[in-house]
Write an enzyme that holds these catalytic residues in place. Structure first.
Site, PDB file in Angstrom:
ATOM      1  N   GLN A   1       0.917  -1.207  -0.155  1.00  0.00           N
ATOM      2  CA  GLN A   1       0.276  -0.569  -0.340  1.00  0.00           C
ATOM      3  C   GLN A   1       0.900   1.438   0.027  1.00  0.00           C
ATOM      4  O   GLN A   1       1.982   1.641   0.905  1.00  0.00           O
ATOM      5  CB  GLN A   1      -0.993  -0.271   0.949  1.00  0.00           C
TER       6      GLN A   1
ATOM      7  N   TYR B   1      -9.455 -11.455  -1.264  1.00  0.00           N
ATOM      8  CA  TYR B   1      -7.917  -9.974  -1.862  1.00  0.00           C
ATOM      9  C   TYR B   1      -7.053  -9.640  -1.097  1.00  0.00           C
ATOM     10  O   TYR B   1      -6.993  -8.259  -1.059  1.00  0.00           O
ATOM     11  CB  TYR B   1      -9.071  -9.540  -2.959  1.00  0.00           C
TER      12      TYR B   1
ATOM     13  N   GLU C   1      -6.233 -14.827  -2.428  1.00  0.00           N
ATOM     14  CA  GLU C   1      -5.175 -13.717  -3.424  1.00  0.00           C
ATOM     15  C   GLU C   1      -4.808 -15.193  -4.345  1.00  0.00           C
ATOM     16  O   GLU C   1      -4.961 -15.441  -4.506  1.00  0.00           O
ATOM     17  CB  GLU C   1      -4.495 -13.376  -3.058  1.00  0.00           C
TER      18      GLU C   1
ATOM     19  N   ASP D   1     -11.829  -6.706  -0.089  1.00  0.00           N
ATOM     20  CA  ASP D   1     -10.929  -5.278  -0.640  1.00  0.00           C
ATOM     21  C   ASP D   1     -10.642  -5.695  -2.237  1.00  0.00           C
ATOM     22  O   ASP D   1      -9.492  -6.200  -2.167  1.00  0.00           O
ATOM     23  CB  ASP D   1      -8.972  -5.975   0.462  1.00  0.00           C
TER      24      ASP D   1
ATOM     25  N   CYS E   1     -12.565   0.592  -3.243  1.00  0.00           N
ATOM     26  CA  CYS E   1     -11.573   1.595  -4.077  1.00  0.00           C
ATOM     27  C   CYS E   1     -12.779   2.042  -4.630  1.00  0.00           C
ATOM     28  O   CYS E   1     -11.942   2.502  -5.812  1.00  0.00           O
ATOM     29  CB  CYS E   1     -10.384   0.830  -4.423  1.00  0.00           C
TER      30      CYS E   1
END
Ligand code: SAH
Length: 459
Positions: A287, A316, A337, A385, A412
């Site tokens: 991040q 995720y 993931e 996420d 997001c």
């Protein structure tokens, strides 16, 4: 085919009041209901605009003059940041940026006829210099190796020294590296003929560790004066811990290649997030705004209501940032993931932190959810996420069947969030708290948020 009569023509100068700001940060001027998108304008402003590009349904315009300014405008002398796309909201005051982000979610909810509250955006005290990573293109400009940024939608390099939203030590590092490359007359990459050496300089700096990694992305294995360049970088960059050559020999817009050669120091740097140590390699996803990521994840964790007895799924999961932060407060965490290297990192990060109650699986989240459900896994909390495209319907259905008490949705992209909330409602999940935007990317149009859903319908 008859030609549609448009209310404006190309290169015409039009005047009017800006009515709206799009999710991409462009002002909207309307002439007979026909929208003209104009960068660097704000609602309420009276402007003169030159029409630059026409389509059947809308046009683009270039701002000529502002006759009446918005109270929310900042006179940013660095107009190039707007041009380059580094800071498309750089002309808007920070409180107005936070409102803009909250408003975007509200508008999408209204359009979907969802009567849900959105809390104020959690912003930064210092909304500049926050990025812990830079990937800076390197080109020859007037015969000199130059670092900068591409003008929006082009590959024209705008030379920049102060990147405004990057950690200032990263900016300083880029200039040191640029000057060393100039000194040894290393040619920059040329996209046209695929010649030259240095394509990109990538720099990362740990927010807490202060460790710096420099990666020189080269167009092939050869790096002239490699020894001298490496020595000078190692002597001059404050906090330098790792110097890497990354080889990217392809004609591509992908920035980094698959091959790394360690030139000096360690192959990775470290940083912490919510007190957990993470190993960061040149290609790892990490991040970019650590302070706000901590607030985003803390908001998610606080809302999950964990007391150490729960089973949690983190979908995720990337390199396991959320999973590992949650592990301390949960009985067991399952992460899924799609990128195998990220799962390798997640496992390594778990081991390095002595975390033994986390299981990481490579796979598509939607397929893994179906498998977990078939295997009888009963999570208490599911955290998602996802990337911008949001959740797959199959994942939402499998969640409904596994029947966790809570779903925490880190988003997001408000558009796909709103779509997915409607699908969760069909599975008996209702939003129980105001949706909380957390500003991860000040000066840009990105909108991140946390939504808490709870199961209301018990079979
Ligand atoms: N929570 C992580 C990463 C979130 S970004 C963190 O904070 O670091 C979204 C992640 O979803 C990326 O790592 C991406 O590789 C992954 N991804 C994309 N599509 C996926 C899918 N269908 N199934 C599982 N993971 C996916």
């Amino acid at each position: 085919m008859s030609k549609v009569q448009l209310p404006v023509y190309k290169n015409e100068t039009v005047r009017g009041t800006v009515q709206d700001l799009t999710y991409q940060g462009n002002g909207v001027l309307k002439i007979d209901h026909y929208p003209i998108f104009v960068p660097n304008t704000l609602p309420g402003e009276v402007v003169a605009v030159k029409v630059t590009k026409l389509t059947k349904n809308f046009a683009w315009g270039k701002l000529l003059t502002i006759e009446k300014k918005s109270a929310d405008r900042i006179d940013n002398p660095n107009w190039k940041y707007l041009q380059t796309g580094i800071a498309p909201l750089g002309h808007l005051t920070y409180p107005a940026q936070l409102k803009f982000k909250q408003r975007q979610i509200e508008e999408l909810l209204e359009k979907a006829h969802l009567n849900l509250a959105v809390a104020e955006t959690l912003g930064m005290a210092q909304p500049f210099g926050y990025r812990n990573k830079a990937q800076v293109p390197v080109r020859m400009v007037q015969g000199q190796l130059t670092t900068g940024f591409y003008k929006r939608g082009s590959h024209d390099l705008v030379p920049i020294e102060n990147f405004y939203i990057q950690d200032p030590v990263i900016d300083q590092t880029i200039m040191i590296v640029r000057d060393i490359l100039r000194k040894y007359k290393v040619p920059a990459y040329d996209e046209q003929n695929h010649r030259g050496v240095i394509r990109t300089v990538m720099v990362r700096r740990g927010f807490y560790s202060h460790q710096v990694m420099v990666a020189l992305v080269t167009n092939g294995r050869a790096l002239p004066h490699s020894t001298e360049i490496t020595r000078e970088i190692s002597e001059r960059v404050p906090g330098i811990a790792s110097i890497v050559q990354n080889v990217n020999a392809k004609r591509t817009n992908v920035i980094m290649g698959p091959e790394n050669h360690l030139l000096w120091g360690e192959p990775t740097i470290h940083d912490t997030l919510l007190g957990i140590d993470f190993t960061i390699s040149p290609l790892s996803f990490y991040q970019v705004n650590p302070q706000q990521t901590e607030r985003l994840y803390q908001t998610a964790i606080d809302n999950a209501g964990l007391d150490g007895s729960q089973t949690v799924i983190d979908a995720y999961c990337g390199i396991g940032t959320i999973s590992l932060a949650v592990a301390k407060h949960a009985k067991h965490v399952y992460g899924v993931e799609i990128v195998p290297a990220a799962i390798e990192d997640a496992k390594q990060n778990a081991a390095n932190n002595g975390i033994t109650n986390a299981t990481f699986v490579v796979g598509k989240a939607e397929e893994q959810f179906a498998k977990w459900q078939a295997a009888g896994l009963k999570p208490d909390v599911v955290i998602v996420d996802p990337p911008r495209k949001g959740l797959d319907e199959q994942l939402i259905e499998a969640t409904g069947k596994m029947a966790p008490k809570k779903v925490i949705y880190v988003s997001c992209n408000p558009a796909t969030l709103v779509r997915d909330l409607q699908r969760f409602a069909e599975q008996g999940y209702q939003v129980t708290k105001p949706i909380r935007p957390v500003d991860q990317f000040p000066q840009t149009t990105h909108v991140e948020s946390v939504t808490v859903l709870e199961r209301t319908q018990i079979d």
